[in-house]
Design an enzyme around this catalytic site. Structure first.
Site, PDB file in Angstrom:
ATOM      1  N   GLN A 104       0.806  -1.212   0.000  1.00 40.58           N
ATOM      2  CA  GLN A 104       0.000   0.000   0.000  1.00 40.58           C
ATOM      3  C   GLN A 104       0.838   1.260   0.000  1.00 40.58           C
ATOM      4  OE1 GLN A 104      -1.703   0.102   4.369  1.00 40.58           O
ATOM      5  NE2 GLN A 104      -2.219  -1.881   3.491  1.00 40.58           N
ATOM      6  N   HIS A 106       0.182   5.493   1.118  1.00 44.91           N
ATOM      7  CA  HIS A 106      -0.703   6.468   1.748  1.00 44.91           C
ATOM      8  C   HIS A 106      -0.445   7.836   1.123  1.00 44.91           C
ATOM      9  CE1 HIS A 106      -1.562   3.284   4.474  1.00 44.91           C
ATOM     10  NE2 HIS A 106      -0.369   3.316   5.037  1.00 44.91           N
ATOM     11  N   GLU A 141       3.441   6.503   9.240  1.00 46.28           N
ATOM     12  CA  GLU A 141       3.416   5.443  10.251  1.00 46.28           C
ATOM     13  C   GLU A 141       4.821   5.184  10.795  1.00 46.28           C
ATOM     14  OE1 GLU A 141       2.020   1.965   8.257  1.00 46.28           O
ATOM     15  OE2 GLU A 141       0.073   2.815   7.743  1.00 46.28           O
ATOM     16  N   HIS A 265       4.785   0.106   0.642  1.00 40.78           N
ATOM     17  CA  HIS A 265       5.279  -0.737   1.728  1.00 40.78           C
ATOM     18  C   HIS A 265       4.276  -1.856   2.002  1.00 40.78           C
ATOM     19  CE1 HIS A 265       2.656   2.255   3.695  1.00 40.78           C
ATOM     20  NE2 HIS A 265       2.346   1.267   4.534  1.00 40.78           N
ATOM     21  N   ARG A 284      -3.968   0.690  -2.645  1.00 40.48           N
ATOM     22  CA  ARG A 284      -3.338  -0.631  -2.688  1.00 40.48           C
ATOM     23  C   ARG A 284      -2.594  -0.861  -3.994  1.00 40.48           C
ATOM     24  NH1 ARG A 284      -7.886  -0.885   0.291  1.00 40.48           N
ATOM     25  NH2 ARG A 284      -7.637  -1.765   2.389  1.00 40.48           N
TER      26      ARG A 284
END
Length: 399
Positions: A104, A106, A141, A265, A284
């Site tokens: 995925q 972001h 993240e 990632h 995705r």
């Protein structure tokens, strides 16, 4: 309930997400958390996200953390956080992956704002399978390994990608490979990656079959053993080529890495702590039966090499804690290895998680709380400071 706004610590009850890729025994082995009916436990959420909001204890009653914060955001979060974000700006998790999660990307903050507004204007339901943007926020993240934690993060050097695909010698991929060889740039990598993801029908089937044949012949090599393992769950997925394109690494317990916006990632196997901006935006790129929007994915991906030397975070070591630096204001993350009456200052709302052993927090007015491993506590901004003690590691999420 007037005294609720002076209470220094709130014990948390947290939602466990039973996704199919989760582990049946990791939570119980690490944290003595029961596994009802042997369901896979994938994520334990600590925060105020609407899809899994924590509850906090007050005089024997359960209150949603989001409702507690909403009653006086500046008081519970700090005036600065309330003004900047309007909510608890991070979501803290324990994540246990028995099988690989999807590859995925972001979006950045600006891309998320534009994409969310565009899909709202098009009246695409938030729950629609083809919806890309669930909110107007980015989702950087950090992951901190509790066990060996295998992942993919960022593009390999382009010359490595070329070498991998040259060895495969798959005829249907030759035009893509030749173009990448001639244009070893971000533009060339974008073309290679998006065209590979666009393969379909017999062309895709033959390419995957030849990849799998090569992997079986070279399964003594870790990279191709990984591809064979991924194929057990995703046998016909074009994402099986991803380990040849993205960096593959295994974090050792205590190591951490940062996953920036616009970087492809995937988490493959292991248990760790994860902290992220409070968002659910995912584009995705493979290893999934879900919707893949290649055009939107390409628009939100930075097609730059990510050197292996930049994958791990180097913590800043203080007298009491390890501080893991991240280039965003939504969250910060620290580990207290074995705090002994350590003074912890509070300038914004914090969530503390006991990792290995009981942890005891004592406020300036003498109020105290003890949490067991796997348990967490919410600490409002107004608490200002407290003493922390534990024989094991304690993780702190804050901003």
């Amino acid at each position: 309930m007037s005294d609720i706004k002076t209470k220094p610590f709130f014990l948390m009850s947290n939602t466990i997400q039973n996704y199919a890729w989760g582990s049946i025994d990791s939570f119980s082995q690490l944290f003595d958390i029961a596994t009802p009916q042997q369901q896979p436990q994938a994520e334990l959420w600590m925060g105020a996200h609407p899809n899994g909001c924590s509850q906090v204890d007050y005089q024997g009653q359960k209150i949603r953390l989001s409702d507690l914060i909403a009653s006086d955001p500046a008081h519970f979060l700090s005036a600065n956080t309330a003004q900047t974000f309007g909510e608890l700006p991070y979501l803290f998790k324990i994540l246990a992956a028995e099988q690989a999660l999807s590859i995925q990307v972001h979006p950045s903050k600006s891309e998320a704002e534009q994409g969310f507004a565009k899909e709202n204007a098009a009246q695409i339901p938030l729950t629609a399978a083809n919806r890309n943007y669930k909110d107007p926020n980015h989702k950087p993240e950090l992951v901190y390994a509790l066990t060996d934690y295998q992942a993919m993060n960022g593009f390999r050097p382009i010359n490595e990608i070329v070498e991998h695909f040259q060895r495969l010698a798959i005829e249907t991929l030759q035009p893509l490979l030749e173009h990448l060889q001639q244009q070893q740039t971000e533009v060339g990598l974008k073309s290679f990656f998006t065209e590979l993801l666009s393969f379909s029908g017999s062309e895709k089937k033959v390419a995957i079959e030849q990849l799998m044949a090569y992997a079986h012949r070279h399964q003594e090599q870790a990279l191709f053993q990984l591809i064979l393992t991924l194929a057990e769950t995703y046998p016909h997925d074009i994402g099986l080529f991803a380990p040849l394109i993205l960096n593959v690494l295994t974090l050792k317990p205590g190591q951490a890495m940062y996953l920036d916006a616009r970087t492809p990632h995937a988490y493959l196997k292991g248990t760790g702590l994860e902290i992220m901006a409070n968002s659910d935006n995912v584009l995705r790129a493979g290893l999934t039966p879900k919707h893949i929007d290649i055009t939107e994915l390409a628009k939100c991906t930075r097609f730059a090499e990510k050197p292996a030397s930049t994958l791990l975070l180097t913590p800043k070591i203080t007298d009491d804690a390890l501080l893991f630096p991240v280039p965003v204001t939504d969250f910060k993350f620290a580990i207290y290895p074995q705090p002994k009456q350590c003074r912890v200052n509070v300038s914004s709302a914090q969530i503390l998680l006991a990792i290995d052993h009981d942890a005891t927090l004592t406020a300036a007015d003498g109020q105290s709380v003890t949490i067991h491993k796997g348990e967490s506590v919410f600490i409002p901004a107004y608490t200002e400071h407290y003493q922390l003690s534990s024989l094991g590691r304690v993780a702190k999420a804050y901003n």
